[in-house]
Design a protein around this motif. Sequence first.
Motif, PDB file in Angstrom:
ATOM      1  N   LEU A  55      19.755  64.020  61.156  1.00 14.62           N
ATOM      2  CA  LEU A  55      19.464  62.607  60.935  1.00 14.62           C
ATOM      3  C   LEU A  55      20.472  61.703  61.640  1.00 14.62           C
ATOM      4  CD1 LEU A  55      17.836  60.398  59.499  1.00 14.62           C
ATOM      5  CD2 LEU A  55      19.351  60.686  57.522  1.00 14.62           C
ATOM      6  N   LEU A  56      21.745  62.008  61.513  1.00 12.14           N
ATOM      7  CA  LEU A  56      22.779  61.188  62.150  1.00 12.14           C
ATOM      8  C   LEU A  56      22.680  61.266  63.670  1.00 12.14           C
ATOM      9  CD1 LEU A  56      25.873  61.964  59.894  1.00 12.14           C
ATOM     10  CD2 LEU A  56      24.581  59.826  60.005  1.00 12.14           C
ATOM     11  N   ALA A  57      22.436  62.453  64.202  1.00 10.56           N
ATOM     12  CA  ALA A  57      22.328  62.611  65.656  1.00 10.56           C
ATOM     13  C   ALA A  57      21.131  61.852  66.203  1.00 10.56           C
ATOM     14  CB  ALA A  57      22.233  64.091  66.017  1.00 10.56           C
ATOM     15  N   ALA A  58      19.987  61.940  65.523  1.00 12.53           N
ATOM     16  CA  ALA A  58      18.780  61.242  65.972  1.00 12.53           C
ATOM     17  C   ALA A  58      18.971  59.728  65.902  1.00 12.53           C
ATOM     18  CB  ALA A  58      17.584  61.666  65.118  1.00 12.53           C
ATOM     19  N   LEU A  59      19.560  59.245  64.813  1.00 13.05           N
ATOM     20  CA  LEU A  59      19.794  57.812  64.659  1.00 13.05           C
ATOM     21  C   LEU A  59      20.752  57.290  65.719  1.00 13.05           C
ATOM     22  CD1 LEU A  59      19.518  55.170  63.058  1.00 13.05           C
ATOM     23  CD2 LEU A  59      21.413  55.955  61.608  1.00 13.05           C
ATOM     24  N   ALA A  60      21.835  58.011  65.955  1.00 20.91           N
ATOM     25  CA  ALA A  60      22.812  57.592  66.955  1.00 20.91           C
ATOM     26  C   ALA A  60      22.217  57.597  68.356  1.00 20.91           C
ATOM     27  CB  ALA A  60      24.041  58.498  66.904  1.00 20.91           C
ATOM     28  N   SER A  61      21.387  58.588  68.651  1.00 24.68           N
ATOM     29  CA  SER A  61      20.729  58.653  69.956  1.00 24.68           C
ATOM     30  C   SER A  61      19.824  57.441  70.153  1.00 24.68           C
ATOM     31  CB  SER A  61      19.915  59.948  70.058  1.00 24.68           C
ATOM     32  OG  SER A  61      19.196  59.989  71.268  1.00 24.68           O
ATOM     33  N   TRP A  62      19.049  57.105  69.131  1.00 25.98           N
ATOM     34  CA  TRP A  62      18.146  55.957  69.219  1.00 25.98           C
ATOM     35  C   TRP A  62      18.916  54.652  69.381  1.00 25.98           C
ATOM     36  CZ3 TRP A  62      17.108  51.748  65.879  1.00 25.98           C
ATOM     37  CH2 TRP A  62      15.946  51.023  66.196  1.00 25.98           C
TER      38      TRP A  62
END
Length: 208
Positions: A55-62
């Motif tokens: 979740l954190l990786a996907a949010l940060a990427s976005w």
Amino acid sequence: MDLGNADSWGDMIYFWIVPIVMGDAIFPPVPSEMVVITGGALSADGRANVALVVLLAALASWLGDILVFQLFKRRLSHVLDRWKWGRTFHLAVHRATAQAGRSSTYGAIIGIRFIPGGRLGTTAAAGIANVSTRGFSLCAALGGLLWAIWSVGLGYFTGAATKLPFWASSLIGVGLGLAIGAVVGVLVTRRRGTRSPVVDGPEEELDF
């Protein structure tokens, strides 16, 4: 902090993921893949929560993609237009994206992030080419989620399969990601579509 201690990494990994993955959107040498894959390896070792890492990786990427996209869409593209060479480059980006077609363009936004360093170029080009904000946001979100699942999965399954220390599993996962991700990214960006999300003029915007 003891870098060889899995407990120390497990305590800090959540705080590192967001700034490092966002930083990679602007400065590709930032080792976002290493950090996210390490999160997966730590999850396999019971030192981190795999769902939270994804979740954190996907949010940060976005968030990183949106930041770069808006900078080029709202500011840098207009700065380029002040000079003849900038206008030529701006027009070349429009033509190249239009020739690639709708499927290839949006497919590149999703898939090129699997190639280290490709994320910045595609995001900047999408902003300069005035790709739809909604379309880019959706593709960046989907691409970020797929990338996060892929990267965390590499670390998790490498760690679970090898039973090596988390840092060794991370290095193996990074190596596999570089090899497999490059092939996937190239295949995605070579796809051809029939319609383009890019319009003739830089001031007009097309939506999905």
